[in-house]
Design an enzyme around this catalytic site. Structure first.
Site, PDB file in Angstrom:
ATOM      1  N   ASN A   1      -9.246   2.980 -13.377  1.00  0.00           N
ATOM      2  CA  ASN A   1      -9.334   3.503 -14.748  1.00  0.00           C
ATOM      3  C   ASN A   1      -8.628   4.915 -14.783  1.00  0.00           C
ATOM      4  O   ASN A   1      -7.923   4.900 -15.804  1.00  0.00           O
ATOM      5  CB  ASN A   1     -10.504   3.364 -15.290  1.00  0.00           C
ATOM      6  CG  ASN A   1     -11.066   2.027 -15.646  1.00  0.00           C
ATOM      7  OD1 ASN A   1     -10.460   1.064 -15.734  1.00  0.00           O
ATOM      8  ND2 ASN A   1     -12.320   1.853 -15.954  1.00  0.00           N
TER       9      ASN A   1
ATOM     10  N   ILE B   1       0.858  -1.175  -0.107  1.00  0.00           N
ATOM     11  CA  ILE B   1      -0.036  -0.088  -0.118  1.00  0.00           C
ATOM     12  C   ILE B   1       0.883   1.291   0.027  1.00  0.00           C
ATOM     13  O   ILE B   1       1.389   1.573   0.866  1.00  0.00           O
ATOM     14  CB  ILE B   1      -0.913   0.020   1.330  1.00  0.00           C
ATOM     15  CG1 ILE B   1      -1.844  -1.362   1.076  1.00  0.00           C
ATOM     16  CG2 ILE B   1      -1.825   1.093   1.003  1.00  0.00           C
ATOM     17  CD1 ILE B   1      -2.300  -1.806  -0.253  1.00  0.00           C
TER      18      ILE B   1
ATOM     19  N   GLU C   1      -0.943  -0.641 -10.456  1.00  0.00           N
ATOM     20  CA  GLU C   1      -2.332  -0.375 -10.950  1.00  0.00           C
ATOM     21  C   GLU C   1      -2.561  -1.033 -12.125  1.00  0.00           C
ATOM     22  O   GLU C   1      -2.999  -0.501 -13.193  1.00  0.00           O
ATOM     23  CB  GLU C   1      -2.351   1.113 -11.095  1.00  0.00           C
ATOM     24  CG  GLU C   1      -2.207   1.936  -9.916  1.00  0.00           C
ATOM     25  CD  GLU C   1      -2.822   3.473 -10.163  1.00  0.00           C
ATOM     26  OE1 GLU C   1      -3.622   3.636 -10.781  1.00  0.00           O
ATOM     27  OE2 GLU C   1      -2.513   4.253  -9.218  1.00  0.00           O
TER      28      GLU C   1
HETATM   29  C1  LIG Z   1       5.665  -0.521  -5.375  1.00  0.00           C
HETATM   30  C2  LIG Z   1       4.394  -0.756  -5.356  1.00  0.00           C
HETATM   31  C3  LIG Z   1       3.222  -0.147  -4.941  1.00  0.00           C
HETATM   32  C4  LIG Z   1       2.154  -0.599  -5.073  1.00  0.00           C
HETATM   33  N1  LIG Z   1       0.946   0.254  -4.500  1.00  0.00           N
HETATM   34  C5  LIG Z   1      -0.294  -0.170  -4.394  1.00  0.00           C
HETATM   35  C6  LIG Z   1      -1.399   0.282  -3.592  1.00  0.00           C
HETATM   36  O1  LIG Z   1      -1.168   1.419  -3.326  1.00  0.00           O
HETATM   37  N2  LIG Z   1      -2.632  -0.059  -3.514  1.00  0.00           N
HETATM   38  C7  LIG Z   1      -2.828  -1.322  -3.918  1.00  0.00           C
HETATM   39  O2  LIG Z   1      -3.981  -1.746  -3.573  1.00  0.00           O
HETATM   40  N3  LIG Z   1      -1.815  -2.022  -4.484  1.00  0.00           N
HETATM   41  C8  LIG Z   1      -0.568  -1.618  -4.872  1.00  0.00           C
HETATM   42  N4  LIG Z   1       0.248  -2.301  -5.410  1.00  0.00           N
HETATM   43  C9  LIG Z   1      -0.053  -3.532  -5.925  1.00  0.00           C
HETATM   44  C10 LIG Z   1       0.042  -3.761  -7.363  1.00  0.00           C
HETATM   45  O3  LIG Z   1      -1.077  -3.165  -7.717  1.00  0.00           O
HETATM   46  C11 LIG Z   1       0.277  -5.341  -7.525  1.00  0.00           C
HETATM   47  O4  LIG Z   1       1.399  -5.709  -7.394  1.00  0.00           O
HETATM   48  C12 LIG Z   1      -0.072  -5.685  -8.931  1.00  0.00           C
HETATM   49  O5  LIG Z   1      -1.539  -5.440  -9.369  1.00  0.00           O
HETATM   50  C13 LIG Z   1       0.121  -7.009  -9.292  1.00  0.00           C
HETATM   51  O6  LIG Z   1      -0.298  -7.938  -8.462  1.00  0.00           O
HETATM   52  P1  LIG Z   1       0.787  -9.114  -7.810  1.00  0.00           P
HETATM   53  O7  LIG Z   1       1.859  -8.555  -7.278  1.00  0.00           O
HETATM   54  O8  LIG Z   1       0.001  -9.938  -6.841  1.00  0.00           O
HETATM   55  O9  LIG Z   1       0.990 -10.000  -9.205  1.00  0.00           O
HETATM   56  P2  LIG Z   1       0.178 -11.105  -9.931  1.00  0.00           P
HETATM   57  O10 LIG Z   1      -0.844 -10.846  -9.970  1.00  0.00           O
HETATM   58  O11 LIG Z   1       0.541 -12.478  -9.097  1.00  0.00           O
HETATM   59  O12 LIG Z   1       0.985 -11.412 -11.246  1.00  0.00           O
HETATM   60  C14 LIG Z   1       2.187 -11.998 -11.340  1.00  0.00           C
HETATM   61  C15 LIG Z   1       2.427 -12.060 -12.941  1.00  0.00           C
HETATM   62  O13 LIG Z   1       1.550 -12.823 -13.412  1.00  0.00           O
HETATM   63  C16 LIG Z   1       0.962 -12.101 -14.632  1.00  0.00           C
HETATM   64  N5  LIG Z   1      -0.279 -12.488 -14.754  1.00  0.00           N
HETATM   65  C17 LIG Z   1      -1.460 -12.507 -13.507  1.00  0.00           C
HETATM   66  N6  LIG Z   1      -2.662 -13.056 -14.121  1.00  0.00           N
HETATM   67  C18 LIG Z   1      -2.479 -13.063 -15.397  1.00  0.00           C
HETATM   68  C19 LIG Z   1      -3.296 -13.323 -16.569  1.00  0.00           C
HETATM   69  N7  LIG Z   1      -4.796 -13.580 -16.201  1.00  0.00           N
HETATM   70  N8  LIG Z   1      -3.019 -13.388 -17.940  1.00  0.00           N
HETATM   71  C20 LIG Z   1      -1.664 -12.983 -18.020  1.00  0.00           C
HETATM   72  N9  LIG Z   1      -0.767 -12.847 -17.081  1.00  0.00           N
HETATM   73  C21 LIG Z   1      -1.367 -12.530 -15.833  1.00  0.00           C
HETATM   74  C22 LIG Z   1       1.005 -10.659 -14.271  1.00  0.00           C
HETATM   75  O14 LIG Z   1       1.280  -9.881 -15.477  1.00  0.00           O
HETATM   76  C23 LIG Z   1       2.303 -10.587 -13.616  1.00  0.00           C
HETATM   77  O15 LIG Z   1       3.457 -10.646 -14.670  1.00  0.00           O
HETATM   78  C24 LIG Z   1       1.768  -2.056  -5.322  1.00  0.00           C
HETATM   79  C25 LIG Z   1       2.608  -2.686  -5.612  1.00  0.00           C
HETATM   80  C26 LIG Z   1       4.001  -2.248  -5.746  1.00  0.00           C
HETATM   81  C27 LIG Z   1       5.025  -3.172  -6.068  1.00  0.00           C
END
Ligand SMILES: Cc1cc2nc3c(=O)[nH]c(=O)nc-3n(C[C@H](O)[C@H](O)[C@H](O)COP(=O)(O)OP(=O)(O)OC[C@H]3O[C@@H](n4cnc5c(N)ncnc54)[C@H](O)[C@@H]3O)c2cc1C
Length: 391
Positions: A249, A166, A372
């Site tokens: 969005n 977050i 995002e």
């Molecule tokens: C520095 C930082 C700040 C952040 N800030 C916020 C914040 O303020 N609020 C908040 O809510 N979140 C925040 N996030 C979270 C961020 O939005 C998520 O990390 C991101 O959405 C990816 O989710 P995940 O890390 O669980 O990766 P995963 O969803 O596990 O994805 C891992 C990989 O699999 C791929 N993948 C997953 N599903 C599919 C599919 N169906 N088809 C193809 N490829 C796929 C993805 O593209 C990725 O390459 C932050 C993250 C970071 C690192």
């Protein structure tokens, strides 16, 4: 001279007077107040409160908040421009301002009932940092599979679960938190809450040690029987998925602003360096290979900038912008990574050290392809739209 019968629309990148004023103010602020702190903030992994207070003073923490609530009474495009200009100097400061405006303020402005607007908007405009908590350890791209629960108890909901990643959490006083109030209804149980930091049962946990945007805080949140009054619900119970989709969005366009600002910062560093660095008896800018690399980078940056501005202008005009927002975030984050990488290479060995600013921008760029919605998620959105439209 024949009389012109049709009015020409302004070029996409032409700014209005108020946009120019805001851009110039933020640019001057970024140069004088942010630039001297960039390395120190990166190394300390924090943005000093004094700088955050200056951002409030500048009016960029409540850009779209109306005057009546103490905000700047500006527009969405202003927020994107502010994020771009700050990110040109430091993308960590850029994302602090981005999350505040495009996610937190936006969610309250759009979904908050009058009591929430009256309570939170003046705070968010004047002194309180906000954070937006959707992701969890087990649900990132599949955000609506969240495990955080909100159980109704009389006039309150009791929230239990953990949020991860977050942004702004270390500094924030108010959090938009998503929890499922009716898991049997699937995503239609997701509900958005505004939660004060000092609410019993709410704790900001561990801070992540990151590759880039190190000064921007990224923390875990723990909700342990956290009791929140029903009046803290944003929108309707079960409508949280809409709050999330619609704010994200728009948030994506802000990340586009962050990425084009970062790329411009990196390109400017490279352009200055190649004109003074001599090899083979000449400034390296005189080598055509170097000129062509810079020309390619400038062209890609201009294309990304137009994509971001177009998405922002469509949003402001009340036109559909889902596809354009996904495209601008996807493309601008790719361009930012390429441009920062080229800038680092053109600095040669110096670029690889912390003594020059491009190494940091290169590290900072990667996040644009992750938060995002990852690049794959943007591609999925774009593919759905273009294939759906053809049918
Ligand atoms: C520095 C930082 C700040 C952040 N800030 C916020 C914040 O303020 N609020 C908040 O809510 N979140 C925040 N996030 C979270 C961020 O939005 C998520 O990390 C991101 O959405 C990816 O989710 P995940 O890390 O669980 O990766 P995963 O969803 O596990 O994805 C891992 C990989 O699999 C791929 N993948 C997953 N599903 C599919 C599919 N169906 N088809 C193809 N490829 C796929 C993805 O593209 C990725 O390459 C932050 C993250 C970071 C690192």
């Amino acid at each position: 001279m024949p009389q012109r019968l049709v009015e020409l629309p302004p070029p996409l990148s032409q700014l209005t007077d108020d946009e120019v004023l805001l851009r110039d103010n933020v640019r001057a602020f970024a140069e004088s107040e942010v630039r001297p702190l960039v390395r120190e903030m990166d190394e300390a992994g924090t943005i000093p409160r004094a700088l955050i207070d200056q951002l409030f003073g500048l009016g960029v923490m409540g850009i779209e908040i109306p005057d009546e609530h103490g905000g700047a009474g500006g527009r969405f495009f202003h927020a994107v421009l502010a994020v771009e200009e700050l990110s040109r100097v430091d993308p960590s400061v850029g994302v602090l301002v981005d999350v505040q405006n495009t996610l937190v303020n936006n969610a309250i402005l759009r979904w908050g009932a009058d009591n929430l607007k009256r309570r939170y908007l003046p705070m968010l405009a004047a002194s309180t940092v906000g954070a937006y908590a959707l992701s969890e350890a087990g649900s990132g791209s599949d955000a609506f599979a969240m495990a955080t629960r909100a159980a109704r108890r009389g006039d309150a909901f009791v929230l239990s679960g953990r949020k991860l990643w977050i942004t702004n959490a270390a500094e924030a006083g108010v959090f938009i938190v998503f929890a499922n109030a009716d898991p049997d209804a699937g995503y239609r149980g997701i509900t958005a809450f505004a939660i004060d930091r000092d609410t019993p049962g709410f704790t900001v946990g561990r801070k992540e040690d990151k590759l880039g945007i190190r000064a921007s805080s990224t923390c875990e949140l723990l909700l342990d029987e956290c009791r929140v009054d029903v009046s803290q619900v944003l929108g309707e119970v079960g409508q949280g998925y809409r709050v999330a989709i619609e704010t994200l969005n728009e948030g994506r366009i802000g990340i586009g602003g962050q990425m084009i600002g970062l790329a411009r910062g990196a390109l400017e560093h490279a352009i200055a360096y190649v004109q003074q660095r001599q090899q083979f008896g000449h400034p390296i800018a005189e080598f055509q290979a170097v000129q062509f690399q810079l020309a390619q980078a400038a062209t890609e940056l201009e294309s990304a900038r137009l994509a971001v501005y177009n998405a922002a202008r469509l949003r402001e005009a009340g036109r559909p912008f889902l596809t354009e927002a996904a495209m601008c975030k996807l493309f601008s984050s790719q361009v930012a990574e390429r441009v920062a990488s080229l800038a680092l290479e053109l600095f040669g060995g110096y670029g690889y050290t912390r003594d020059y600013p491009v190494e940091k921008l290169y590290r900072d760029a990667k996040i644009g392809q992750i938060y995002e919605g990852t690049s794959n998620m943007q591609l999925q959105t774009i593919a759905k739209q273009i294939l759906g439209a053809r049918r």
